[in-house]
Design an enzyme around this catalytic site. Sequence first.
Site, PDB file in Angstrom:
ATOM      1  N   HIS A 165       0.868  -1.175   0.000  1.00 37.00           N
ATOM      2  CA  HIS A 165       0.000   0.000   0.000  1.00 37.00           C
ATOM      3  C   HIS A 165       0.904   1.223   0.000  1.00 37.00           C
ATOM      4  O   HIS A 165       1.740   1.371   0.888  1.00 37.00           O
ATOM      5  CB  HIS A 165      -0.890  -0.014   1.244  1.00 37.00           C
ATOM      6  CG  HIS A 165      -2.038   0.923   1.175  1.00 37.00           C
ATOM      7  ND1 HIS A 165      -1.880   2.278   1.144  1.00 37.00           N
ATOM      8  CD2 HIS A 165      -3.367   0.693   1.127  1.00 37.00           C
ATOM      9  CE1 HIS A 165      -3.067   2.859   1.092  1.00 37.00           C
ATOM     10  NE2 HIS A 165      -3.990   1.918   1.071  1.00 37.00           N
ATOM     11  N   ARG A 166       0.730   2.095  -0.962  1.00 36.87           N
ATOM     12  CA  ARG A 166       1.671   3.201  -1.133  1.00 36.87           C
ATOM     13  C   ARG A 166       1.339   4.449  -0.349  1.00 36.87           C
ATOM     14  O   ARG A 166       2.154   5.331  -0.216  1.00 36.87           O
ATOM     15  CB  ARG A 166       1.782   3.556  -2.610  1.00 36.87           C
ATOM     16  CG  ARG A 166       2.354   2.433  -3.444  1.00 36.87           C
ATOM     17  CD  ARG A 166       2.515   2.860  -4.857  1.00 36.87           C
ATOM     18  NE  ARG A 166       1.240   3.333  -5.380  1.00 36.87           N
ATOM     19  CZ  ARG A 166       0.994   3.607  -6.635  1.00 36.87           C
ATOM     20  NH1 ARG A 166       1.960   3.471  -7.518  1.00 36.87           N
ATOM     21  NH2 ARG A 166      -0.171   4.024  -7.031  1.00 36.87           N
ATOM     22  N   ASP A 167       0.130   4.574   0.175  1.00 33.25           N
ATOM     23  CA  ASP A 167      -0.249   5.839   0.795  1.00 33.25           C
ATOM     24  C   ASP A 167      -1.157   5.568   1.984  1.00 33.25           C
ATOM     25  O   ASP A 167      -2.293   5.132   1.813  1.00 33.25           O
ATOM     26  CB  ASP A 167      -0.956   6.719  -0.230  1.00 33.25           C
ATOM     27  CG  ASP A 167      -1.232   8.109   0.295  1.00 33.25           C
ATOM     28  OD1 ASP A 167      -0.830   8.410   1.442  1.00 33.25           O
ATOM     29  OD2 ASP A 167      -1.858   8.893  -0.423  1.00 33.25           O
ATOM     30  N   LEU A 168      -0.681   5.850   3.171  1.00 30.70           N
ATOM     31  CA  LEU A 168      -1.470   5.613   4.373  1.00 30.70           C
ATOM     32  C   LEU A 168      -2.069   6.887   4.952  1.00 30.70           C
ATOM     33  O   LEU A 168      -2.616   6.873   6.035  1.00 30.70           O
ATOM     34  CB  LEU A 168      -0.634   4.918   5.447  1.00 30.70           C
ATOM     35  CG  LEU A 168      -0.192   3.508   5.125  1.00 30.70           C
ATOM     36  CD1 LEU A 168       0.688   2.963   6.230  1.00 30.70           C
ATOM     37  CD2 LEU A 168      -1.392   2.609   4.897  1.00 30.70           C
TER      38      LEU A 168
END
Length: 86
Positions: free
Chosen positions: A79-82
């Site tokens: 997942h690239r963006d939290l």
Amino acid sequence: MKELALWQKLRHPNIVQFVGVLKQSDRLIFLTEYLQNGSLYDQLRKKGRLDPLTAVAYALDIARGMNYLHQHKPHAIIHRDLTPRY
């Protein structure tokens, strides 16, 4: 379509459940489970700062969900963006 097929297989209590997808003219609308208390962004906006125990509980829940994705077989999901909102 591969991504949609993958989303349908993901099941974990710390990941928002994918329900389905609607196609409207030139766009896709992803349907997910209803979050009674809203998103993390909603919670932060409503409450401001979280108390330390709640912040740690949220961080652990997020870490558990990310661990599930990273351990996914046969291929890990990154997942690239939290961030809670753009």
